[in-house]
Design a protein around this motif. Sequence first.
Motif, PDB file in Angstrom:
ATOM      1  N   LEU A 121       0.915  -1.011   0.187  1.00 38.84           N
ATOM      2  CA  LEU A 121      -0.119  -0.028   0.079  1.00 38.84           C
ATOM      3  C   LEU A 121       0.846   1.294  -0.130  1.00 38.84           C
ATOM      4  N   SER A 122       0.561   2.337  -0.700  1.00 34.62           N
ATOM      5  CA  SER A 122       1.377   3.677  -0.705  1.00 34.62           C
ATOM      6  C   SER A 122       0.082   4.532  -0.513  1.00 34.62           C
ATOM      7  N   ALA A 123       0.598   5.954  -0.232  1.00 32.33           N
ATOM      8  CA  ALA A 123      -0.079   6.923   0.056  1.00 32.33           C
ATOM      9  C   ALA A 123       0.748   8.070  -0.079  1.00 32.33           C
ATOM     10  N   GLY A 124       0.107   9.342  -0.546  1.00 29.10           N
ATOM     11  CA  GLY A 124       0.924  10.700  -0.395  1.00 29.10           C
ATOM     12  C   GLY A 124       0.117  11.969  -0.427  1.00 29.10           C
ATOM     13  N   ASP A 125      -0.138  12.530  -1.854  1.00 33.04           N
ATOM     14  CA  ASP A 125      -0.763  13.602  -2.066  1.00 33.04           C
ATOM     15  C   ASP A 125      -2.105  13.415  -2.214  1.00 33.04           C
ATOM     16  N   LYS A 152       3.220  -3.103 -12.746  1.00 34.43           N
ATOM     17  CA  LYS A 152       3.963  -1.705 -12.520  1.00 34.43           C
ATOM     18  C   LYS A 152       3.121  -0.596 -12.457  1.00 34.43           C
ATOM     19  N   LYS A 153       1.951  -0.778 -12.501  1.00 28.99           N
ATOM     20  CA  LYS A 153       0.852   0.138 -12.045  1.00 28.99           C
ATOM     21  C   LYS A 153      -0.201  -0.315 -10.960  1.00 28.99           C
ATOM     22  N   PRO A 154      -0.558   0.705 -10.405  1.00 24.26           N
ATOM     23  CA  PRO A 154      -1.404   0.239  -9.197  1.00 24.26           C
ATOM     24  C   PRO A 154      -2.516  -0.577  -9.403  1.00 24.26           C
ATOM     25  N   LEU A 155      -3.059  -1.699  -8.520  1.00 23.20           N
ATOM     26  CA  LEU A 155      -4.235  -2.463  -9.005  1.00 23.20           C
ATOM     27  C   LEU A 155      -5.367  -1.752  -8.796  1.00 23.20           C
ATOM     28  N   THR A 171      -8.465  12.521  10.298  1.00 24.05           N
ATOM     29  CA  THR A 171      -9.230  11.346  10.142  1.00 24.05           C
ATOM     30  C   THR A 171      -8.528  10.215   9.832  1.00 24.05           C
ATOM     31  N   VAL A 172      -9.085   9.249  10.157  1.00 24.52           N
ATOM     32  CA  VAL A 172      -8.363   7.743  10.180  1.00 24.52           C
ATOM     33  C   VAL A 172      -9.715   6.969   9.370  1.00 24.52           C
ATOM     34  N   LYS A 173      -9.205   6.244   8.136  1.00 22.25           N
ATOM     35  CA  LYS A 173     -10.206   5.530   7.606  1.00 22.25           C
ATOM     36  C   LYS A 173      -9.623   4.132   7.613  1.00 22.25           C
ATOM     37  N   VAL A 174     -10.548   3.199   7.762  1.00 22.19           N
ATOM     38  CA  VAL A 174     -10.217   1.704   7.812  1.00 22.19           C
ATOM     39  C   VAL A 174     -11.041   0.968   6.725  1.00 22.19           C
ATOM     40  N   TRP A 175     -10.034   0.408   5.764  1.00 24.83           N
ATOM     41  CA  TRP A 175     -10.231  -0.094   4.483  1.00 24.83           C
ATOM     42  C   TRP A 175     -10.331  -1.620   4.341  1.00 24.83           C
ATOM     43  N   LYS A 176     -10.812  -2.318   3.509  1.00 22.27           N
ATOM     44  CA  LYS A 176     -10.822  -3.677   3.095  1.00 22.27           C
ATOM     45  C   LYS A 176     -10.311  -3.660   1.794  1.00 22.27           C
ATOM     46  N   CYS A 177      -9.486  -4.517   1.571  1.00 24.99           N
ATOM     47  CA  CYS A 177      -8.799  -4.859   0.260  1.00 24.99           C
ATOM     48  C   CYS A 177      -9.881  -5.968  -0.471  1.00 24.99           C
ATOM     49  N   SER A 178     -10.566  -5.517  -1.309  1.00 28.03           N
ATOM     50  CA  SER A 178     -11.639  -6.559  -1.854  1.00 28.03           C
ATOM     51  C   SER A 178     -11.341  -6.993  -3.103  1.00 28.03           C
ATOM     52  N   ASN A 179     -12.185  -7.707  -3.825  1.00 29.31           N
ATOM     53  CA  ASN A 179     -11.820  -8.405  -5.249  1.00 29.31           C
ATOM     54  C   ASN A 179     -10.553  -8.676  -5.318  1.00 29.31           C
ATOM     55  N   SER A 180     -10.023  -9.735  -4.397  1.00 25.78           N
ATOM     56  CA  SER A 180      -8.699 -10.193  -4.880  1.00 25.78           C
ATOM     57  C   SER A 180      -7.284  -9.229  -4.853  1.00 25.78           C
ATOM     58  N   PHE A 181      -7.680  -8.146  -4.025  1.00 25.45           N
ATOM     59  CA  PHE A 181      -6.633  -7.119  -3.660  1.00 25.45           C
ATOM     60  C   PHE A 181      -6.819  -6.228  -5.128  1.00 25.45           C
TER      61      PHE A 181
END
Length: 456
Positions: free
Chosen positions: A329-333, A344-347, A386-396
């Motif tokens: 997982l990555s995050a930024g702007d 090479k590209k985000p899923l 704000t904190v958000k909790v996520w689920k990785c769905s659909n086979s990530f």
Amino acid sequence: MSFFMRNKTAKGPNKRKVDEQQKGHGTKFTNKKKKFNELDNESIASSDEEYAEQNKRDDELSNSSEDDHETAQEKKLRLCKKRLEEMQEYENDKAEFNEGAIAKRLREEYLEDKGKLRKTVADNYTGYDSFIYLKCKDHKQSITSICISSDGKYLFSGSKDGSIVKWSLDNNIKIKSIPGKGKLPDGIKTVVCLAVSTNGKFLVAGDIGTKLIKVFNAETMEFIKNLQGHRGYVTGLVFRKDTSTLYSAADDRCVKVWNLDDMAYVESLFGHNMSITSIDALARERAITSGGFDNSIRVWKIVEESQLIFNDTGNFIEAVKLINEEYFLSAGDGNLCLWGSMKKKPLCTVLNAHGNDDKNGESRWITSIATLINTDLVASGSNNGTVKVWKCSNSFRSLNLLFEVNIIGFINSMVFTPDGMNLIVGVGKEPRLARWTTMREANNRIVIIPFVKKIA
């Protein structure tokens, strides 16, 4: 010949003498024999009494819960039924264990060893309970980094004032602290990253003021050694799982490998064009880093002496975290991205994951992320608390929001407890790596968010 001679002597002239001797001592021999017989009889009688008493106790125990008028046939039938029930329960447990538990455990161990384990747990989470606050006088400035021991018993927190605190998560109290602002000879001026080894032996901290890596005894919090080599301030630290191998990332655009068993430098890895902002690793001999303004994520294959480059389409990458050896997982702007190591590209990319800022209309900055290793549960935190909790769905291949939590302040660091029951958040008035803004209404503290799960 001698054998017969001895017999003749017993029957010869001396026989009378022998008989007289036996007659004179007859009373003594008779008394001894009588005594031995009495002892044998007493022993036998005692054994019989104990045996009878034991049978009586056994009968009382077996009949204690039954009716006094139970017939022998009824008792036999009842005991047979009980035995059958016990045998049936044993066979059911055995079948369930053999068919389910062993196969499941072996499969999980195999997948974890290969770095491919993906437990589906996110659907069990329904929300959160009342916050638990950890605050002490040692942290006078923003909390910048937190890390947790592998057994989930201890939490370590670092602050911009250079202080480090060890907490007990069993009772949520401070155990020991290291004063900040370099008050100790080996103290730290500003902490921006922490890491603890899997075996709980070493605690390391990155010091902006000195560009050093400080090594402490994680149990006693005593200083051990300075690791020197980076030309810029250290921005990220992580131990390879179950080893004393340390990976460090810094503002000087390189990654360094250290062996803490020998307190020795191993090698340097180069490739990023800008300052590295974060680093992570699991069991394999590799590390993953985010390159800030060069918009790249790099997976360093240390044994193969090669690297994989993943290019983001955003303007800045603040943090990167491994989910397992295959996904990260990555995050930024403002964007939250889910990646696979084979593409090479985000899923999946969630644009403006935390919405837009009310003042300037720009995407809210994602300041930290956390992953529950080998599961489908992840979390992200922004500059508005704000904190958000996520689920990785659909086979990530997608991210679905489960719920969000509002806390006042910059979410500078987050970590899940190993059991997945809590999310621990380091909050500050200022962002981790800068002082371009201040949230005066925020408090510099640690917040424990207990999760609520479905009742099985």
